[in-house]
Scaffold this motif. Structure first.
Motif: not given
Length: 347
Positions: A80-81, A89-94, A111-114
């Motif tokens: 996550a950022g 403000r953003a994340y990824a998960w596999s 997802a990334v914050h708009p």
């Protein structure tokens, strides 16, 4: 190509030794997610779901559940950022659970914050999570067909362009179906030789076995669910409604031949403007199909939803489902709504 002819999965996965770097010039600090991050992570998901008008909204309990289960390794599978104020403000998960039959198939979430889009963050997170999925597959101990999966709402054209640019191909389409409970319900007659009973924990293992022998083996892309995953992901969640769930039992043998499991996803009700009982899973053993078992289960659930004050019954279906489910739902009064798409990269 048969399973026995497949190259070793570790070879096919072509896993990188190191994960690709994430952007260092976007004002974010990158690290794995922890349970303490759930409030900030959930805040991001709420903003993203509202902005993108998501078909389904994320519940905080679902994020908490991501830290349960022996197959989850958030320290390696997530990133996550965080901005200077500690906001995600953003994340990824596999997410990957190894299976012993079917298909090895990590699912990529992110997802990334708009306010942080169009800076290359989404592209970088997708590359990161794909690389992590390849590492997960390379470590699998059972050599099976494999694919990396991304599920997207059909309306999310920007996310789909991003996935397709990264080499993911749309392969399967799903549609939400909804039934107005104010309209007279069907009779839902139970076939001779069966009885419908409410879900009970005592029958849970029999239901899981029935699921694995009917749904998991007959539905495209599905694999059997082990007892741990079943207890956490299927019947252990906060949104599961055992009082809206039913089991079809063979009178002569006491064997479970069909089931329907329901949930109450109240985080969706406000944005969509109505209440809804949701059918998570419904399946019938092959030898009992075509005899009205699914219709009886669905009608029992609709009555339970209506009795609980719900306005609609909802579910989603694979439009290519070979069991004829789409026709069954249509005959029961369900109508098509919004759709979603599965994009994959075959390994």
């Amino acid at each position: 190509m048969s399973t026995v002819d497949l190259e070793p999965l570790a070879v096919r996965a072509a896993a990188p030794a190191e994960l690709p770097p994430l952007p260092a010039d976007v004002g974010l600090t990158w690290r794995p997610l922890t349970p303490d991050d759930v409030p900030a992570w959930f805040a991001l998901c709420e903003v993203v779901d509202d902005h993108d008008d998501a078909n389904e909204r994320v519940a905080k309990s679902e994020l908490i559940d991501r830290f349960k289960g022996s197959w989850h390794d958030p320290a390696r599978d997530s990133v996550a950022g965080f901005d200077a104020d500690g906001n995600v403000r953003a994340y990824a998960w596999s997410v990957y659970r190894q299976v012993t039959e079917g298909t090895q198939a990590p699912v990529l979430f992110g997802a990334v914050h708009p306010g942080h889009r169009r800076r290359g963050i989404g592209r970088a997170l997708l590359a990161w999570s794909e690389a992590r999925a390849r590492q997960q597959l390379a470590a699998a101990t059972v050599n099976l067909p494999a694919r990396i999966r991304v599920y997207l709402d059909e309306s999310h054209a920007e996310a789909r362009r991003l996935a397709e640019a990264a080499g993911f191909t749309p392969i399967r389409w799903y549609v939400v179906m909804r039934r107005d409970l104010a309209v007279a319900l069907p009779s839902g007659d139970v076939p001779d030789g069966l009885r419908l009973v409410p879900y009970s924990k005592e029958r849970d293992e029999d239901i899981r076995v029935t699921h694995n022998e009917s749904f998991a083996r007959d539905h495209w892309g599905s694999s059997p669910i082990d007892a741990e995953a079943w207890s956490i992901d299927v019947v252990g969640g906060e949104k599961f409604r055992p009082d809206w769930s039913f089991v079809a039992v063979e009178e002569a043998t006491g064997r479970v031949v069909g089931y329907l499991l329901s949930g109450a996803y109240d985080q969706d009700w406000g944005p969509q403007g109505f209440t809804e009982g949701w059918t998570d899973l419904v399946s019938v053993r092959r030898e009992w199909r075509g005899r009205g078992v699914a219709g009886a289960l669905l009608t029992a659930a609709m009555r339970a939803y209506a009795g609980g004050g719900m306005q609609y019954a909802g579910l989603d279906v694979d439009t290519d489902n070979p069991s004829g489910a789409l026709g069954t739902y249509t005959r029961l009064g369900y109508e098509r709504q919004q759709g979603s798409v599965l994009l994959t990269k075959e390994i």
